[in-house]
Design a protein around this motif. Sequence first.
Motif, PDB file in Angstrom:
ATOM      1  N   ARG B 313      -5.971  10.525  22.071  1.00  0.00           N
ATOM      2  CA  ARG B 313      -5.967   9.953  20.723  1.00  0.00           C
ATOM      3  C   ARG B 313      -6.771   8.649  20.693  1.00  0.00           C
ATOM      4  O   ARG B 313      -7.557   8.419  19.776  1.00  0.00           O
ATOM      5  N   ARG B 317     -10.354   7.424  18.457  1.00  0.00           N
ATOM      6  CA  ARG B 317     -10.348   6.318  17.496  1.00  0.00           C
ATOM      7  C   ARG B 317     -11.345   5.227  17.873  1.00  0.00           C
ATOM      8  O   ARG B 317     -11.419   4.211  17.192  1.00  0.00           O
ATOM      9  N   ALA B 393      -8.582   3.765  -2.724  1.00  0.00           N
ATOM     10  CA  ALA B 393      -7.765   2.775  -3.409  1.00  0.00           C
ATOM     11  C   ALA B 393      -6.497   2.480  -2.614  1.00  0.00           C
ATOM     12  O   ALA B 393      -6.049   1.349  -2.534  1.00  0.00           O
ATOM     13  N   HIS B 394      -5.913   3.512  -2.003  1.00  0.00           N
ATOM     14  CA  HIS B 394      -4.638   3.333  -1.304  1.00  0.00           C
ATOM     15  C   HIS B 394      -4.873   2.985   0.151  1.00  0.00           C
ATOM     16  O   HIS B 394      -4.219   3.503   1.043  1.00  0.00           O
ATOM     17  N   GLU B 395      -5.846   2.127   0.372  1.00  0.00           N
ATOM     18  CA  GLU B 395      -6.177   1.783   1.740  1.00  0.00           C
ATOM     19  C   GLU B 395      -5.031   0.992   2.376  1.00  0.00           C
ATOM     20  O   GLU B 395      -4.569  -0.001   1.829  1.00  0.00           O
ATOM     21  N   THR B 396      -4.563   1.446   3.506  1.00  0.00           N
ATOM     22  CA  THR B 396      -3.522   0.693   4.208  1.00  0.00           C
ATOM     23  C   THR B 396      -4.112   0.175   5.505  1.00  0.00           C
ATOM     24  O   THR B 396      -4.270   0.921   6.457  1.00  0.00           O
ATOM     25  N   HIS B 397      -4.443  -1.105   5.501  1.00  0.00           N
ATOM     26  CA  HIS B 397      -5.142  -1.656   6.668  1.00  0.00           C
ATOM     27  C   HIS B 397      -4.180  -2.041   7.787  1.00  0.00           C
ATOM     28  O   HIS B 397      -3.072  -2.406   7.532  1.00  0.00           O
TER      29      HIS B 397
END
Lengths: 179, 397
Positions: B313, B317, B393-397
């Motif tokens: 994983r 990334r 829009a729903h970016e979760t940083h």
Amino acid sequence: MDAQRSVYGLMAEFDSANALVEAARRTHAEGYRSTDVFSPFPIEAAWEAIGANDKRPQLFILIGGIMGMLAGFGLCYWVSVIAYPLNIGGRPLNSWPSFIPVTFEVTILLASLAAVIGMLALNGLPMPYHPVFNVPRFSRASQDSFFLLIEAVDPKFDRQRTRQFMQGLGATEINEVEP
Amino acid sequence: MERDILNTDAPELRQLQQRALIVGFWGLLAGVVGAVWFPDQFFRSWLVGFLFCLGLTLGSLGLLMLQHLSGGQWGLVSRRVWEASARTLPIVALFFVPILFGMPKLFLWARPEAVQGDAVLQAKAPYLNVQFFTLRAVVYFALWMAAAWLLNKWSAGQDRGEIAVTPADSVRFRALSAPGLIVLIMTITFASVDWIMSLDPHWYSTIFGLLTLVGCGLSALALAITVLSRMARTQPLASTLVPRHFHDLGKLMLAFVMLWAYLSFSQFLIIWSGNLPEEIPWYIERIQGAWAPVSLLLVAGHFALPFALLLSRDLKRRPSLLATIAAAVLVMRIVDIIWLVEPNFERHGFPIHWMDLAVPLGLAGVWVFVFVRQLRGRALLPFNDPYFKEAFAHETH
């Protein structure tokens, strides 16, 4: 209400995934460790935020896969070479290319069984009763609402201070969870 | 933000374009010089290079249609790479022209004296003949170019804010992609029979079209990962591309690597089990003698190594690591095509001719040059797509 009555924990409700992730991050930063998040769909960032990083399922699956591989190949080898040696088209008895499909399938079978059984075991399922369902609005966790739970067993848990902390997270509602 | 996305003058891209041109120039020059001494070899190597560039292009067209149908952020961030790649179809069609001239050298069935003494080739002549072969190629390219042209035209209109900016109007992308994907799969299947399988006109495998298709998809995914990881270093994409996108593309690449291995092994197992005189020579040629090391290299490099690495994983990334694997996969794609094409012809000694590397590198260089030129011509993200704003829009940083 009896102030001395014990609780399972405190449950904060949020109206968006982003609010939940942000709250989870701050809860972890505050030092709470016995926490959980609930959402209608998987939010990777949320369980990363509370530090849920259990690698045991991966290990189970790997072990299951290796066992399946050995069992599958072993079965083919035992049948074709030891138990029923037949001459098929003049090929050697240990014709490994033809064993690969069975080996592959049994590998997948045992790996996925290990995944399912390991998941059930680690989650303690089946579980007929769990306190979180005592919060009336909790059924919304599988529809449109997002929940963060801080359990009472957490060393940092304090009924008043934890509630104040949760209010500062921007929760739309905070409920005590009956044990 | 929109002006940033339009700024495609990233130094990474300029540098890539420049280097590609240099590689293309020297590769093709070596090819032309080599053609004087080894005219037969020139056409074989050219076919390898053509098939590699075609795989990148058609894989891109296929994945472009697929992401229009499936949605998802992985598609939104990769879309412009695949659109630019699909726009290179005219140059790939140009690459095909020399093959028409080299047909008698490449294809046994295109030599009248060979067909005369061979009952099988005579029976196959209604399909495998020069006129019908050429006609089919024209039809394939016409269909591919039409799909690529329409999808790109609408996308350009979307950037200008003219069409497909509402969810209702963007249905047109899906309306074309759904039947388009079916037509693409059919045409790639036929093209793989024409351009690869018929090199050995006595041999056949029904899984071959799918195998080629998966190879195309794998090439296009590796291309997207390589290009996006470069672009992720600078604005405008540095703030949009996050590890999750590479994770998704890495997972897809793992799936394609496995699918390639699955289909390759299926083909091998069936032919190995049957052990029939008209099928098995194709594999004997490849797994015994001079080609055996290349076969092993493919098992290790095209499957085992990328498979084992892509399981991680963390690796998926990390864009730079993932891009290294993607680049290695692209090299393996060339080796795979060489392995498909070259053993059909007699060769003594070391199996891979230097022109098998020079000519494909030359063609790929020219292709990358054209591709990056196309990529720089448009915004790097489809910012007017009705789902784009929603997705980011729903970016979760």
